[in-house]
Design an enzyme around this catalytic site. Sequence first.
Site, PDB file in Angstrom:
ATOM      1  N   ARG A  64      13.651  44.622   7.825  1.00  0.00           N
ATOM      2  CA  ARG A  64      12.249  44.305   7.483  1.00  0.00           C
ATOM      3  C   ARG A  64      11.198  45.301   7.950  1.00  0.00           C
ATOM      4  NH1 ARG A  64      14.351  41.331   3.720  1.00  0.00           N
ATOM      5  NH2 ARG A  64      14.967  39.233   4.284  1.00  0.00           N
ATOM      6  N   ASP A 305      24.792  40.305   5.318  1.00  0.00           N
ATOM      7  CA  ASP A 305      23.553  40.181   4.537  1.00  0.00           C
ATOM      8  C   ASP A 305      22.476  39.497   5.389  1.00  0.00           C
ATOM      9  OD1 ASP A 305      21.708  40.377   2.536  1.00  0.00           O
ATOM     10  OD2 ASP A 305      22.690  38.996   1.148  1.00  0.00           O
TER      11      ASP A 305
END
Length: 428
Positions: A64, A305
């Site tokens: 992120r 993931d």
Amino acid sequence: MTSLLIQNGTILDPSQKIERKADLLLRDGKVAQIGTNLGGADRVIDASGRLVTPGLIDVHVHFREPGDEEEETIASGAGTAVAGGFATVCCMPNTKPPLDNEAAIEFVLREGGRVGLANVFPIGAITKGRSGQELAEIGSMHARGAVAFSDDGVGVGDPAVMRKALQYSKMFDTVLMQHCEEPALSGGSMHAGLVSTVLGLSGVPAEAEQLMIARDLLLNRTIGCRYHVQHISTAWSVELVRRARKDGQKWVSCEVAPHHLLLTDEMCRSFDTNYKMNPPLRTHGDVRACIEGVIDGTIDCLATDHAPHLAEEKELEFPSAPFGIIGLECALALYVKALVEPGHIRWMRLIKMMTSNGAQIVKLGNKGTLKEGSDGDVTIIDPNMKWTIDAEEFVSKSRNCPFHGWEVTGRAVATIVGGEVKWELKRS
Ligand SMILES: [Zn+2]
Ligand SMILES: [Zn+2]
């Protein structure tokens, strides 16, 4: 000269087919020797009753940064990685802005190095802005250190763009990782099937994934670029990869995530958005097929993931909440539950799928192995430790984890990166 001696453990190194009680000596950040009576070292760790494996590798995480630092940063992400036993992670380019140029690749490498916990390798975008239209500068990103390319979050929809990407990537012998989802069939918030019909939620059909895999395998059949199916989730997807291999397409690889080995779309009946991911949770038959794919070697590696999201986002209603869950700190135990405990595979295979196979896919030759002279990345695992997954205790900045409260067995107790202990499980 700094040295670290790990004594009395069971060395488990699939790259050399070693499974025996021995000591491991690391010196100056590298693996020096496996043996007995290896003499003194600056620090000695007793690993009695533990497995000593190459540092775990996850080829698919989302950190992120830049853009959504309140969800995860490279620093917090590297922290959560080592706390899960991972010495090396590859982060996806769907940041804001995306990792679609040399400078962005360099930023991730530099920040990963500054933090100095796990090795953090960037994956570059296939197309500019991940828009699926124009190829990004794959060559220069590759030269700068991008270990793979993906538009993860979306698949490359245009076959002409994908064909060009395969041809171009082949020249650099890099790997294209595809988030296989045909855009024309996407947009739903769970698997399209009986449960979605009952719940009145829009669905993503299994064919969205299968179509793109089939198309890519066809496009790539004569090109032969290294091609990797991300987070495989349906029975026919596994079968397509299996058939491609039989057809001689040895450049094809694929990964599966813990949730696609343990959870089904039935979980969505709770409307808990921690069961909302992309690809979505599928049926029992799909889970079974993914496990079969692991057993027969069709599926090469395990990848989390790891996808952090803010609590307030995940608290939205099911159709509006973002896709994804976090996984790095509980993945090892979940793989044990899905694959080792039921007897589908042994620890040796599990570690192979978490180390050398991933290293091979992203070409990190000095990692995923305990060969003399390779990087001193080591994970020490207690295979019998029973514990309860507590998302509140995670190092990650996010808490979106459907496995909170699960009773599991097996846990990393120390993560060593470049010969240095970067994390140790605190004894309570
Ligand atoms: Zn994806
Ligand atoms: Zn992803």
